[in-house]
Scaffold this motif. Structure first.
Motif, PDB file in Angstrom:
ATOM      1  N   PHE A  75       0.821  -1.226   0.000  1.00  0.00           N
ATOM      2  CA  PHE A  75       0.000   0.000   0.000  1.00  0.00           C
ATOM      3  C   PHE A  75       0.849   1.268   0.000  1.00  0.00           C
ATOM      4  O   PHE A  75       0.532   2.235  -0.704  1.00  0.00           O
ATOM      5  CB  PHE A  75      -0.965  -0.007   1.191  1.00  0.00           C
ATOM      6  N   THR A  76       1.926   1.277   0.805  1.00  0.00           N
ATOM      7  CA  THR A  76       2.787   2.468   0.827  1.00  0.00           C
ATOM      8  C   THR A  76       3.432   2.652  -0.542  1.00  0.00           C
ATOM      9  O   THR A  76       3.488   3.776  -1.073  1.00  0.00           O
ATOM     10  CB  THR A  76       3.863   2.321   1.931  1.00  0.00           C
ATOM     11  N   LEU A  77       3.889   1.573  -1.123  1.00  0.00           N
ATOM     12  CA  LEU A  77       4.509   1.645  -2.454  1.00  0.00           C
ATOM     13  C   LEU A  77       3.513   2.210  -3.477  1.00  0.00           C
ATOM     14  O   LEU A  77       3.835   3.124  -4.247  1.00  0.00           O
ATOM     15  CB  LEU A  77       4.982   0.245  -2.881  1.00  0.00           C
ATOM     16  N   ALA A  78       2.286   1.698  -3.460  1.00  0.00           N
ATOM     17  CA  ALA A  78       1.265   2.171  -4.409  1.00  0.00           C
ATOM     18  C   ALA A  78       0.971   3.653  -4.191  1.00  0.00           C
ATOM     19  O   ALA A  78       0.801   4.419  -5.153  1.00  0.00           O
ATOM     20  CB  ALA A  78      -0.010   1.352  -4.254  1.00  0.00           C
ATOM     21  N   ALA A  79       0.942   4.084  -2.919  1.00  0.00           N
ATOM     22  CA  ALA A  79       0.647   5.497  -2.618  1.00  0.00           C
ATOM     23  C   ALA A  79       1.775   6.394  -3.124  1.00  0.00           C
ATOM     24  O   ALA A  79       1.520   7.477  -3.653  1.00  0.00           O
ATOM     25  CB  ALA A  79       0.450   5.670  -1.113  1.00  0.00           C
ATOM     26  N   VAL A  80       3.028   5.951  -2.993  1.00  0.00           N
ATOM     27  CA  VAL A  80       4.162   6.732  -3.512  1.00  0.00           C
ATOM     28  C   VAL A  80       4.035   6.846  -5.034  1.00  0.00           C
ATOM     29  O   VAL A  80       4.169   7.927  -5.613  1.00  0.00           O
ATOM     30  CB  VAL A  80       5.505   6.062  -3.137  1.00  0.00           C
ATOM     31  N   LEU A  81       3.736   5.745  -5.686  1.00  0.00           N
ATOM     32  CA  LEU A  81       3.661   5.739  -7.155  1.00  0.00           C
ATOM     33  C   LEU A  81       2.585   6.704  -7.663  1.00  0.00           C
ATOM     34  O   LEU A  81       2.738   7.315  -8.727  1.00  0.00           O
ATOM     35  CB  LEU A  81       3.391   4.320  -7.666  1.00  0.00           C
ATOM     36  N   ALA A  82       1.517   6.855  -6.872  1.00  0.00           N
ATOM     37  CA  ALA A  82       0.442   7.769  -7.276  1.00  0.00           C
ATOM     38  C   ALA A  82       0.864   9.231  -7.135  1.00  0.00           C
ATOM     39  O   ALA A  82       0.271  10.109  -7.754  1.00  0.00           O
ATOM     40  CB  ALA A  82      -0.804   7.501  -6.430  1.00  0.00           C
ATOM     41  N   GLU A  83       1.881   9.499  -6.316  1.00  0.00           N
ATOM     42  CA  GLU A  83       2.292  10.886  -6.057  1.00  0.00           C
ATOM     43  C   GLU A  83       3.433  11.352  -6.940  1.00  0.00           C
ATOM     44  O   GLU A  83       3.617  12.547  -7.126  1.00  0.00           O
ATOM     45  CB  GLU A  83       2.743  11.035  -4.586  1.00  0.00           C
ATOM     46  N   VAL A  84       4.272  10.417  -7.414  1.00  0.00           N
ATOM     47  CA  VAL A  84       5.488  10.836  -8.104  1.00  0.00           C
ATOM     48  C   VAL A  84       5.320  10.759  -9.628  1.00  0.00           C
ATOM     49  O   VAL A  84       4.391  10.125 -10.123  1.00  0.00           O
ATOM     50  CB  VAL A  84       6.729  10.022  -7.640  1.00  0.00           C
ATOM     51  N   GLY A  85       6.250  11.417 -10.319  1.00  0.00           N
ATOM     52  CA  GLY A  85       6.103  11.577 -11.759  1.00  0.00           C
ATOM     53  C   GLY A  85       6.645  10.414 -12.579  1.00  0.00           C
ATOM     54  O   GLY A  85       7.153   9.429 -12.040  1.00  0.00           O
ATOM     55  N   PRO A  86       6.559  10.573 -13.902  1.00  0.00           N
ATOM     56  CA  PRO A  86       6.893   9.468 -14.801  1.00  0.00           C
ATOM     57  C   PRO A  86       8.370   9.090 -14.800  1.00  0.00           C
ATOM     58  O   PRO A  86       8.721   7.971 -15.165  1.00  0.00           O
ATOM     59  CB  PRO A  86       6.469   9.990 -16.177  1.00  0.00           C
ATOM     60  N   GLU A  87       9.235  10.031 -14.396  1.00  0.00           N
ATOM     61  CA  GLU A  87      10.676   9.708 -14.412  1.00  0.00           C
ATOM     62  C   GLU A  87      11.180   9.300 -13.034  1.00  0.00           C
ATOM     63  O   GLU A  87      12.386   9.126 -12.840  1.00  0.00           O
ATOM     64  CB  GLU A  87      11.467  10.920 -14.900  1.00  0.00           C
ATOM     65  N   ALA A  88      10.284   9.176 -12.084  1.00  0.00           N
ATOM     66  CA  ALA A  88      10.699   8.800 -10.727  1.00  0.00           C
ATOM     67  C   ALA A  88      11.174   7.350 -10.700  1.00  0.00           C
ATOM     68  O   ALA A  88      10.797   6.534 -11.545  1.00  0.00           O
ATOM     69  CB  ALA A  88       9.519   8.968  -9.771  1.00  0.00           C
ATOM     70  N   VAL A  89      12.030   7.061  -9.710  1.00  0.00           N
ATOM     71  CA  VAL A  89      12.432   5.671  -9.465  1.00  0.00           C
ATOM     72  C   VAL A  89      12.095   5.377  -8.005  1.00  0.00           C
ATOM     73  O   VAL A  89      12.472   6.129  -7.110  1.00  0.00           O
ATOM     74  CB  VAL A  89      13.940   5.461  -9.715  1.00  0.00           C
ATOM     75  N   VAL A  90      11.359   4.302  -7.789  1.00  0.00           N
ATOM     76  CA  VAL A  90      10.951   3.942  -6.432  1.00  0.00           C
ATOM     77  C   VAL A  90      11.539   2.571  -6.102  1.00  0.00           C
ATOM     78  O   VAL A  90      11.171   1.559  -6.701  1.00  0.00           O
ATOM     79  CB  VAL A  90       9.409   3.916  -6.299  1.00  0.00           C
ATOM     80  N   THR A  91      12.484   2.588  -5.165  1.00  0.00           N
ATOM     81  CA  THR A  91      13.115   1.338  -4.737  1.00  0.00           C
ATOM     82  C   THR A  91      12.351   0.829  -3.525  1.00  0.00           C
ATOM     83  O   THR A  91      12.100   1.585  -2.581  1.00  0.00           O
ATOM     84  CB  THR A  91      14.584   1.602  -4.339  1.00  0.00           C
ATOM     85  N   VAL A  92      12.001  -0.446  -3.541  1.00  0.00           N
ATOM     86  CA  VAL A  92      11.347  -1.029  -2.364  1.00  0.00           C
ATOM     87  C   VAL A  92      12.242  -2.143  -1.834  1.00  0.00           C
ATOM     88  O   VAL A  92      12.594  -3.078  -2.561  1.00  0.00           O
ATOM     89  CB  VAL A  92       9.893  -1.497  -2.663  1.00  0.00           C
ATOM     90  N   ALA A  93      12.676  -1.981  -0.579  1.00  0.00           N
ATOM     91  CA  ALA A  93      13.535  -2.988   0.057  1.00  0.00           C
ATOM     92  C   ALA A  93      12.659  -3.913   0.889  1.00  0.00           C
ATOM     93  O   ALA A  93      11.849  -3.448   1.695  1.00  0.00           O
ATOM     94  CB  ALA A  93      14.566  -2.302   0.954  1.00  0.00           C
ATOM     95  N   GLU A  94      12.811  -5.208   0.680  1.00  0.00           N
ATOM     96  CA  GLU A  94      12.000  -6.184   1.428  1.00  0.00           C
ATOM     97  C   GLU A  94      12.894  -7.339   1.884  1.00  0.00           C
ATOM     98  O   GLU A  94      13.572  -7.981   1.085  1.00  0.00           O
ATOM     99  CB  GLU A  94      10.844  -6.695   0.559  1.00  0.00           C
ATOM    100  N   LEU A  95      12.854  -7.569   3.192  1.00  0.00           N
ATOM    101  CA  LEU A  95      13.697  -8.581   3.831  1.00  0.00           C
ATOM    102  C   LEU A  95      13.282 -10.017   3.494  1.00  0.00           C
ATOM    103  O   LEU A  95      14.119 -10.910   3.400  1.00  0.00           O
ATOM    104  CB  LEU A  95      13.600  -8.368   5.361  1.00  0.00           C
ATOM    105  N   VAL A  96      11.981 -10.234   3.369  1.00  0.00           N
ATOM    106  CA  VAL A  96      11.457 -11.609   3.229  1.00  0.00           C
ATOM    107  C   VAL A  96      11.110 -11.869   1.752  1.00  0.00           C
ATOM    108  O   VAL A  96      10.147 -11.294   1.228  1.00  0.00           O
ATOM    109  CB  VAL A  96      10.200 -11.790   4.121  1.00  0.00           C
ATOM    110  N   PRO A  97      11.881 -12.729   1.068  1.00  0.00           N
ATOM    111  CA  PRO A  97      11.645 -12.918  -0.371  1.00  0.00           C
ATOM    112  C   PRO A  97      10.213 -13.358  -0.693  1.00  0.00           C
ATOM    113  O   PRO A  97       9.631 -12.939  -1.697  1.00  0.00           O
ATOM    114  CB  PRO A  97      12.648 -14.019  -0.760  1.00  0.00           C
ATOM    115  N   GLU A  98       9.627 -14.166   0.189  1.00  0.00           N
ATOM    116  CA  GLU A  98       8.266 -14.673  -0.090  1.00  0.00           C
ATOM    117  C   GLU A  98       7.232 -13.538  -0.119  1.00  0.00           C
ATOM    118  O   GLU A  98       6.211 -13.634  -0.802  1.00  0.00           O
ATOM    119  CB  GLU A  98       7.843 -15.707   0.964  1.00  0.00           C
ATOM    120  N   VAL A  99       7.513 -12.454   0.636  1.00  0.00           N
ATOM    121  CA  VAL A  99       6.569 -11.321   0.634  1.00  0.00           C
ATOM    122  C   VAL A  99       6.497 -10.720  -0.774  1.00  0.00           C
ATOM    123  O   VAL A  99       5.422 -10.343  -1.258  1.00  0.00           O
ATOM    124  CB  VAL A  99       6.968 -10.266   1.701  1.00  0.00           C
ATOM    125  N   VAL A 100       7.645 -10.678  -1.444  1.00  0.00           N
ATOM    126  CA  VAL A 100       7.664 -10.165  -2.824  1.00  0.00           C
ATOM    127  C   VAL A 100       6.854 -11.107  -3.718  1.00  0.00           C
ATOM    128  O   VAL A 100       6.000 -10.669  -4.511  1.00  0.00           O
ATOM    129  CB  VAL A 100       9.113 -10.010  -3.331  1.00  0.00           C
TER     130      VAL A 100
END
Ligand code: SAM
Length: 225
Positions: A75-100
């Protein structure tokens, strides 16, 4: 009594514990040991706000560089994507591979499959380690890896909320950048620690769901350099 179907179990790296993904009638839940619910797809008001609030304070969102840690239900990732522009880069760090994996599967529908967005880069592993290896890199860092400064998922996460962790995050920010922390509850000690580091701190209370009931806390820290 509600019926929960167990869809997956994932060990939490660096701990003896695991997390479990369950499907209910019309929701998903990620639970920890003892049935403690870390997240549920029905309640994400404050997770959305963690993405929205710091990005809305940026002067330039078009090509913003954003770090979200961790992914959770996206949800946080989706909310960031809705706020930033087309050239933005959003890195998401996740400790647990299965969550991805879970987010790429049926769980992803609840947050609109944000991992499919071409602006997203997945960093597998500890967000703290990534922060310590980054200098002058991000315009926004949004951290929600645990229940808050008094963590639950991994003891090692305490370091993120320590003076060392706060300083590492500060160094990973670009001038004018914004650091945001999520917590299930207020924490005066952490609030004071942020202020002692010399930052301008704003504490915002956000409803977990809708406009009444439980409220969570987001600390917004601005770096005017
Ligand atoms: C409460 S959830 C995040 C919820 C997320 N804000 C959302 O919108 O769904 C916490 C996530 O952080 C991950 N996590 C825990 N410790 C971490 C760490 N040190 N680095 C990266 N991810 C971590 C957990 O596996 C979990 O997916």
């Amino acid at each position: 009594m509600r019926h929960w179907e167990l869809l997956g179990t994932a060990p939490i790296p660096g701990t003896d514990d695991s997390m479990h993904l369950y499907k209910g009638k019309d929701d998903f839940s990620i639970k920890l040991k003892g049935g403690y619910e870390l997240m549920n797809t029905r309640k994400h008001g404050s997770e959305d706000a963690l993405g929205q609030l710091p990005c809305q304070r940026l002067k330039n969102t078009r090509s913003a560089q954003v770090l979200v840690g961790g992914l959770g239900m996206g949800f946080t990732l989706a909310a960031v994507l809705a706020e930033v522009g087309p050239e933005a880069v959003v890195t998401v760090a996740e400790l647990v591979p299965e969550v991805v994996e879970w987010n790429r599967g049926p769980l992803g529908e609840a947050s609109g499959y944000p991992l499919n967005d071409p602006r997203v880069r997945v960093h597998p592993g500890d967000v703290g380690r990534l922060l310590r290896a980054s200098r002058n890199t991000f315009d926004v860092i949004a951290l929600d890896v645990d229940n808050g400064p008094a963590g639950l998922t991994a003891k090692a996460n305490d370091r993120l909320y320590s003076i060392d962790g706060i300083n590492a995050a500060q160094e990973a920010l670009r001038p004018g950048g914004i650091l945001a922390y999520w917590s299930a509850a207020p924490d005066r000690t952490f609030n004071e620690r942020l202020r002692r580091c010399g930052f301008d701190v704003e504490e915002v209370r956000v409803f977990a769901h809708g406009s009444k009931g439980t409220r969570h806390v987001i600390w917004l820290v601005s770096l005017e350099r």
